[in-house]
Design a protein around this motif. Structure first.
Motif, PDB file in Angstrom:
ATOM      1  N   ARG A 216       0.830  -1.196   0.000  1.00 35.92           N
ATOM      2  CA  ARG A 216       0.000   0.000   0.000  1.00 35.92           C
ATOM      3  C   ARG A 216       0.871   1.255   0.000  1.00 35.92           C
ATOM      4  N   LEU A 217       0.225   2.403  -0.208  1.00 37.61           N
ATOM      5  CA  LEU A 217       0.972   3.660  -0.233  1.00 37.61           C
ATOM      6  C   LEU A 217       1.622   3.959   1.111  1.00 37.61           C
ATOM      7  N   ALA A 218       1.019   3.504   2.175  1.00 38.26           N
ATOM      8  CA  ALA A 218       1.598   3.744   3.495  1.00 38.26           C
ATOM      9  C   ALA A 218       2.867   2.933   3.735  1.00 38.26           C
ATOM     10  N   ASP A 219       3.139   1.941   2.864  1.00 35.48           N
ATOM     11  CA  ASP A 219       4.291   1.057   3.080  1.00 35.48           C
ATOM     12  C   ASP A 219       5.496   1.417   2.209  1.00 35.48           C
ATOM     13  N   VAL A 220       5.440   2.545   1.498  1.00 35.68           N
ATOM     14  CA  VAL A 220       6.473   2.872   0.514  1.00 35.68           C
ATOM     15  C   VAL A 220       7.859   2.907   1.135  1.00 35.68           C
ATOM     16  N   ALA A 221       8.025   3.638   2.234  1.00 37.74           N
ATOM     17  CA  ALA A 221       9.356   3.798   2.845  1.00 37.74           C
ATOM     18  C   ALA A 221       9.936   2.458   3.282  1.00 37.74           C
ATOM     19  N   ASP A 222       9.092   1.563   3.808  1.00 37.79           N
ATOM     20  CA  ASP A 222       9.575   0.248   4.255  1.00 37.79           C
ATOM     21  C   ASP A 222      10.133  -0.551   3.088  1.00 37.79           C
ATOM     22  N   HIS A 223       9.444  -0.530   1.942  1.00 38.90           N
ATOM     23  CA  HIS A 223       9.902  -1.292   0.773  1.00 38.90           C
ATOM     24  C   HIS A 223      11.195  -0.702   0.205  1.00 38.90           C
ATOM     25  N   VAL A 224      11.321   0.610   0.267  1.00 41.00           N
ATOM     26  CA  VAL A 224      12.548   1.235  -0.243  1.00 41.00           C
ATOM     27  C   VAL A 224      13.749   0.814   0.596  1.00 41.00           C
ATOM     28  N   ARG A 225      13.598   0.805   1.899  1.00 41.90           N
ATOM     29  CA  ARG A 225      14.719   0.443   2.770  1.00 41.90           C
ATOM     30  C   ARG A 225      15.105  -1.028   2.623  1.00 41.90           C
ATOM     31  N   VAL A 226      14.133  -1.889   2.367  1.00 40.46           N
ATOM     32  CA  VAL A 226      14.427  -3.322   2.252  1.00 40.46           C
ATOM     33  C   VAL A 226      15.003  -3.661   0.888  1.00 40.46           C
ATOM     34  N   ASP A 227      14.417  -3.100  -0.175  1.00 36.50           N
ATOM     35  CA  ASP A 227      14.754  -3.525  -1.530  1.00 36.50           C
ATOM     36  C   ASP A 227      15.663  -2.570  -2.293  1.00 36.50           C
ATOM     37  N   GLY A 228      15.963  -1.397  -1.737  1.00 37.97           N
ATOM     38  CA  GLY A 228      16.985  -0.537  -2.304  1.00 37.97           C
ATOM     39  C   GLY A 228      16.667   0.097  -3.637  1.00 37.97           C
ATOM     40  N   TYR A 229      15.445   0.603  -3.828  1.00 41.67           N
ATOM     41  CA  TYR A 229      15.119   1.297  -5.066  1.00 41.67           C
ATOM     42  C   TYR A 229      15.871   2.621  -5.141  1.00 41.67           C
ATOM     43  N   ARG A 230      16.196   3.049  -6.351  1.00 42.99           N
ATOM     44  CA  ARG A 230      16.948   4.297  -6.528  1.00 42.99           C
ATOM     45  C   ARG A 230      16.034   5.507  -6.647  1.00 42.99           C
ATOM     46  N   THR A 241      -1.596  13.619   0.864  1.00 47.91           N
ATOM     47  CA  THR A 241      -1.774  14.942   1.452  1.00 47.91           C
ATOM     48  C   THR A 241      -0.390  15.541   1.729  1.00 47.91           C
ATOM     49  N   PRO A 242      -0.289  16.858   1.942  1.00 51.58           N
ATOM     50  CA  PRO A 242       1.014  17.458   2.259  1.00 51.58           C
ATOM     51  C   PRO A 242       1.704  16.803   3.455  1.00 51.58           C
ATOM     52  N   ASP A 243       0.933  16.456   4.499  1.00 54.83           N
ATOM     53  CA  ASP A 243       1.532  15.824   5.679  1.00 54.83           C
ATOM     54  C   ASP A 243       2.122  14.463   5.336  1.00 54.83           C
ATOM     55  N   ARG A 244       1.412  13.680   4.545  1.00 56.67           N
ATOM     56  CA  ARG A 244       1.901  12.339   4.197  1.00 56.67           C
ATOM     57  C   ARG A 244       3.125  12.407   3.287  1.00 56.67           C
ATOM     58  N   LEU A 245       3.142  13.363   2.365  1.00 55.81           N
ATOM     59  CA  LEU A 245       4.324  13.530   1.522  1.00 55.81           C
ATOM     60  C   LEU A 245       5.530  13.956   2.350  1.00 55.81           C
ATOM     61  N   GLN A 246       5.300  14.864   3.291  1.00 47.89           N
ATOM     62  CA  GLN A 246       6.399  15.300   4.157  1.00 47.89           C
ATOM     63  C   GLN A 246       6.930  14.141   4.982  1.00 47.89           C
ATOM     64  N   ARG A 247       6.013  13.317   5.520  1.00 49.50           N
ATOM     65  CA  ARG A 247       6.430  12.174   6.330  1.00 49.50           C
ATOM     66  C   ARG A 247       7.198  11.156   5.481  1.00 49.50           C
ATOM     67  N   LEU A 248       6.765  10.954   4.240  1.00 53.31           N
ATOM     68  CA  LEU A 248       7.481  10.039   3.353  1.00 53.31           C
ATOM     69  C   LEU A 248       8.896  10.552   3.083  1.00 53.31           C
ATOM     70  N   ALA A 249       9.027  11.860   2.846  1.00 56.25           N
ATOM     71  CA  ALA A 249      10.353  12.438   2.608  1.00 56.25           C
ATOM     72  C   ALA A 249      11.250  12.227   3.818  1.00 56.25           C
ATOM     73  N   TRP A 250      10.714  12.392   5.032  1.00 56.64           N
ATOM     74  CA  TRP A 250      11.507  12.168   6.244  1.00 56.64           C
ATOM     75  C   TRP A 250      11.917  10.702   6.364  1.00 56.64           C
ATOM     76  N   ASN A 251      10.971   9.811   6.057  1.00 57.46           N
ATOM     77  CA  ASN A 251      11.266   8.378   6.199  1.00 57.46           C
ATOM     78  C   ASN A 251      12.292   7.882   5.177  1.00 57.46           C
ATOM     79  N   LEU A 252      12.423   8.595   4.063  1.00 59.39           N
ATOM     80  CA  LEU A 252      13.401   8.192   3.054  1.00 59.39           C
ATOM     81  C   LEU A 252      14.795   8.746   3.330  1.00 59.39           C
ATOM     82  N   GLU A 253      14.908   9.618   4.314  1.00 60.07           N
ATOM     83  CA  GLU A 253      16.220  10.169   4.648  1.00 60.07           C
ATOM     84  C   GLU A 253      17.159   9.055   5.105  1.00 60.07           C
TER      85      GLU A 253
END
Length: 492
Positions: A216-230, A241-253
């Motif tokens: 799901r969209l809420a799981d994006v950051a978890d999949h990136v950290r496990v599978d190493g997408y560029r 929403t702006p809050d969810r996009l901001q949170r995703l950006a933080w989680n991808l740091e």
């Protein structure tokens, strides 16, 4: 590393393998390609500087180390320093688009300005040589070597190598459109390896156009950290929403992933799109398209001078073609037709005649066989085309007389396709924006497939040119036109 029968100097970027391992090779090939570009720029600059120094320095051998050696060293240092300061080696701009060459040109212009100021300060009489000879020669050499590297990279990408593995996250419709575009244009370097949707489902269970839906969209950051997408490509969806996009950006740091967000805008890009922070809110600022001013004046001068030079170069060929046309079939060598130009003003376009006399009157009889898209009338095997005409059309030689239209100012070297009056009569308000600029001898439609394009795609490309025009884009289009003409794709 051997792949597909060819030896590649860069490691393969095969993307997500579904085994939970990191895609580190993708980062490796990017860094190695960047180092290759830097080395190429350095060697090209050193070669030009050494060649000019040795050629002109022998005349003043006694003062070689004092005069020429110092100027040569300063020139190379300034050029390489300007490339670094202008971020002309940033991985994000290497290998695609006009931005790479725009930054390269800006860097070399910066070097010229610094050299000129230094020459004034030191009252050096030899500085003109480095400003007017060395730097232009460096520009030509570096641009050619970068273009050769880009051709190699694009060929690798068409074979499935040197691609950035992408996780697309958004609605099924917008992600599906992104998948289609990346498959159609592999030279851009993206390959959608996994998808996240609102409910974690695709059109056919766990797949969307053959790409696995991993969550799901809420799981994006978890999949990136496990599978190493560029790349994480975020496409429009009510979930974002702006809050969810901001949170995703933080989680991808801390990851190697680059987050790319598709704004809900018309297709505006390049120099017109800016990001500003207003009262702490990030805003996308879209500047007005440029239809007047200094850059347009430069374009006018380049058009007239370029047309004059090309007419002189092609004059012998045009004479021979004119004779062949007359000998092949009854009628004159040229064909004149009314077209619509800038601001809806009609003008007469000139072309070599490629059809039999009276072809316009016979068009109604062939209307039921029309293979053209939208308002265009085209036939792959048009019985009205002469033997010589088919060859002229394949290699766009029939369009050479349009250089006279460019010389007189009714057309430009680069621009939208010049439409017929009956086509313009059926235009809606959006398509009429094509008439805000002069039509072109070539354009985005010319290098993207010409008659093979759908009507919607041809209009989209013309409008994109109108909206995002720049001198750098014109340069890229002119360069790519040569290859499009040689291959004859979409010409009939």
């Amino acid at each position: 590393m051997r792949q597909g029968g060819t030896v590649s100097p860069f490691p393969s970027a095969r993307g997500h393998l579904g085994n939970g391992t990191s895609n580190q090779p993708a980062n490796d090939w990017e860094q190695r390609y960047r180092r290759t570009v830097i080395l190429g720029d350095t060697v090209a600059t050193a070669f030009v500087v050494a060649a000019i120094g040795n050629f002109f320095g022998v005349r003043d051998a006694a003062n070689w180390h004092e005069k020429w050696g110092i100027l040569a060293f300063c020139t190379e240092l300034l050029v390489l320093g300007s490339l670094a300061v202008s971020r002309a080696w940033a991985p994000a701009v290497l290998g695609q688009g006009a931005e790479e060459f725009r930054r390269l040109g800006r860097s070399l212009f910066m070097a010229v300005v610094v050299l000129a100021l230094g020459g004034i300060a030191l009252t050096s009489r030899n500085i003109k040589l480095w400003i007017f000879v060395a730097v232009p020669a460096i520009a030509l050499t570096t641009m050619v070597q970068r273009y050769v590297l880009r051709l190699w990279l694009h060929r690798q990408r068409k074979e499935g190598r040197c691609l950035r593995p992408v996780l697309a996250a958004g609605s099924r419709a917008t992600v599906r459109d992104l998948i289609t575009r990346t498959r159609k244009f592999p030279h851009l370097g993206w390959r959608i390896d996994a998808v996240c949707t609102t409910d974690g489902l695709g059109l056919h269970g766990d797949r969307l156009d053959g790409v696995p839906v991993v969550g799901r969209l809420a799981d994006v950051a978890d999949h990136v950290r496990v599978d190493g997408y560029r790349v994480v490509a975020v496409t429009p969806d009510p979930h974002w929403t702006p809050d969810r996009l901001q949170r995703l950006a933080w989680n991808l740091e801390g990851s190697d992933a680059e987050m790319v967000v598709a704004p809900v805008l018309m297709e505006v890009a390049g120099p017109r799109l800016h990001v500003d922070a207003v009262l702490g809110i990030p805003l996308l600022r879209v500047s007005m398209p440029t239809f007047t001013g200094g850059r347009r004046a430069v374009k006018e001068v380049v058009d007239r001078l370029g047309a004059a030079v090309l007419l002189l170069l092609f004059a012998p060929l045009m004479v021979c073609v004119g004779l062949l046309v007359v000998l092949d079939s009854r009628g004159g060598a040229f064909y004149r037709q009314r077209r619509v130009g800038k601001d809806g003003r009609e003008f007469t376009i000139w072309k070599f005649r490629t059809m039999v006399v009276g072809a316009d009157r016979a068009r109604a009889e062939l209307a039921d066989r029309n293979e053209g898209a939208g308002l265009l009338f085209k036939l792959r095997r048009d019985p009205r085309v002469t033997r010589v005409g088919s060859v002229l059309r394949r290699y766009s030689i029939d369009e050479l007389p349009q250089l006279f239209n460019v010389l007189t100012g009714s057309m430009s070297l680069v621009g939208p396709r010049p439409p017929l009056p009956e086509e313009c009569a059926a235009y809606g308000p959006d398509i009429r924006r094509r008439l805000l600029v002069k039509p072109g001898l070539t354009g985005l439609w010319q290098i993207s497939g010409r008659s093979d394009l759908s009507w919607e795609e041809a209009v989209r490309l013309d409008l994109r040119y109108v909206e995002d025009w720049s001198l750098a884009l014109d340069t890229v289009i002119l360069w790519k036109t040569l290859r499009a003409v040689l291959y004859g794709q979409g010409a009939y």
